[in-house]
Design a protein around this motif. Structure first.
Motif, PDB file in Angstrom:
ATOM      1  N   GLY C  78       0.826  -1.212   0.000  1.00 44.35           N
ATOM      2  CA  GLY C  78       0.000   0.000   0.000  1.00 44.35           C
ATOM      3  C   GLY C  78       0.856   1.257   0.000  1.00 44.35           C
ATOM      4  O   GLY C  78       0.505   2.263  -0.630  1.00 44.35           O
TER       5      GLY C  78
ATOM      6  N   SER D  92      -4.181  -1.856  -7.483  1.00 46.16           N
ATOM      7  CA  SER D  92      -4.575  -1.756  -6.068  1.00 46.16           C
ATOM      8  C   SER D  92      -5.834  -2.567  -5.807  1.00 46.16           C
ATOM      9  O   SER D  92      -5.920  -3.312  -4.820  1.00 46.16           O
ATOM     10  N   VAL D  97      -6.048  -3.566  -1.983  1.00 41.76           N
ATOM     11  CA  VAL D  97      -5.552  -2.368  -1.300  1.00 41.76           C
ATOM     12  C   VAL D  97      -6.530  -1.209  -1.538  1.00 41.76           C
ATOM     13  O   VAL D  97      -6.889  -0.927  -2.678  1.00 41.76           O
ATOM     14  N   ALA D 102      -4.749   4.274   1.739  1.00 41.64           N
ATOM     15  CA  ALA D 102      -3.299   4.079   1.817  1.00 41.64           C
ATOM     16  C   ALA D 102      -2.559   5.383   1.519  1.00 41.64           C
ATOM     17  O   ALA D 102      -1.544   5.695   2.160  1.00 41.64           O
TER      18      ALA D 102
END
Lengths: 143, 143, 143, 143
Positions: C78, D92, D97, D102
């Motif tokens: 991340g 991501s 994520v 993040a």
């Protein structure tokens, strides 16, 4: 890297085949062949290109020959350039590509794609140079 | 790239110095020296690494030797590997780095950083291999 | 990154404009504007892409959702994804590009370039799928 | 990209979640999920970073705001920045994520790692600035 480890001759005679063999032996001796799939090595190469870029990232434009760089920084640059080269040689090897032969062939292709302009006067030179410049800017030539 | 353009010998004897000189001549003949600042060439290299990655991008895992690839695709791969190499050689040259010498030095540094483990039995080999594996995964070794 | 720092809401409402402004303020407060030329930030982005690649480099193929990854590794992922994003947002800003607007426009262009195929039977689906696959493999579509 | 396709509002309200959803729908509608493994998308991202670099590769240093660029070139830049962004959002997503979350977290970490210096005089400012500069040059901060 001139003079960074005294007394040794320059690397002028180093062949791509020398490096290919040294890398292959290095990997084999450590039993790392299992890690060296093409895409693993490609991503390792991308990572090293990132480290190479890091050296140049906050510097603004840098003149040829790096006149203002400290010796330590130049040695570091040589290491990152080498890391990219060694992974490139390794990737070629595990893909069955003869990198030296491929590079010579690509140089020939480039020479044919971008023939040297014959110019006979300064004015012609400028005109042709403009054309060359535009070709240069609009294409992905590797040299 | 074996056999991709018939009749020519393999590129085993090709030195980094050969490529450096050929690139320098190529650029000089076309009056492109003015474009070849270190960061210009570095960004050109990044672009070629992108083209190299493109070849592998939708393929999933690829076995060594590329057994299922068409000849045309292998030739293309050889060209992209060459483009990266030629810009890397050029970048080293205009930065005043002796790339062959730097690569030999880096191989020595790597050999010292990752010494070959001596093993005498299969069990030891497995144990040591696990240690090696972890070292491998946690570091940025170039080989 | 789900649950990597407890109690905080998800980032669903985060806009590109939020990030642009936060980055601009961060840089201004530290007087780092002088370092943030377009090519400096571009090379910084390339470096972060290298760090992102490093996370995946020795792993072989990785399934979606990263089921076998440790939480710590996902947090690290991340962070690297974020570093790339933040530099991308910053590069867009200093180049005068409205990144959110540009991304919406690019999605529209992609939708027109790759129209959804209408299929009415399994056989048609397979045929069309092969065509789609080839288009996919031979082009540089960004999605 | 201001004004590059008339009549549309700026992209200020575009969230990362908007882009994530649009990309997920786009891929699903075309049955391309099977191609979107993490490493496939990562390599696609690397390729787009190469195309972004290509735009800057022969230009030497480029001032902020790109005052001398043609409109067409700026539109092209917006497209390449978008391609990187869209693959980053996609990567991501398939890795699980939350990119917006993040990124906010990373901005906080950066703010703590590089606290704003309090300076009370011009001399102090210069001294601190030198320290900041060195910190900047020796680290991989993302801003």
């Amino acid at each position: 890297m001139n003079g960074d480890h005294g007394g040794q001759e320059a690397g002028h005679g180093v062949t791509l085949e020398d490096l290919r063999k040294k890398m292959a032996d290095f990997v084999k001796e450590r039993d790392w062949d299992k890690f060296h799939s093409p895409r693993n090595v490609l991503l390792a190469l991308v990572k090293e290109v990132g480290e190479l870029s890091e050296i140049f990232q906050w510097k603004g434009e840098v003149p040829k020959g790096l006149p203002d760089w400290e010796e330590e920084e130049k040695v570091h640059l040589g290491e990152e350039l080498s890391d990219v080269l060694l992974y490139l040689v390794r990737l070629s090897d595990i893909c069955g590509v003869d990198l030296g032969k491929a590079a010579l062939r690509k140089l020939e292709l480039n020479a044919r794609k971008y023939p040297v302009q014959q110019v006979s006067s300064k004015d012609d030179a400028i005109l042709l140079d403009e054309k060359t410049t535009n070709a240069h800017l609009s294409t992905d030539l590797p040299s």
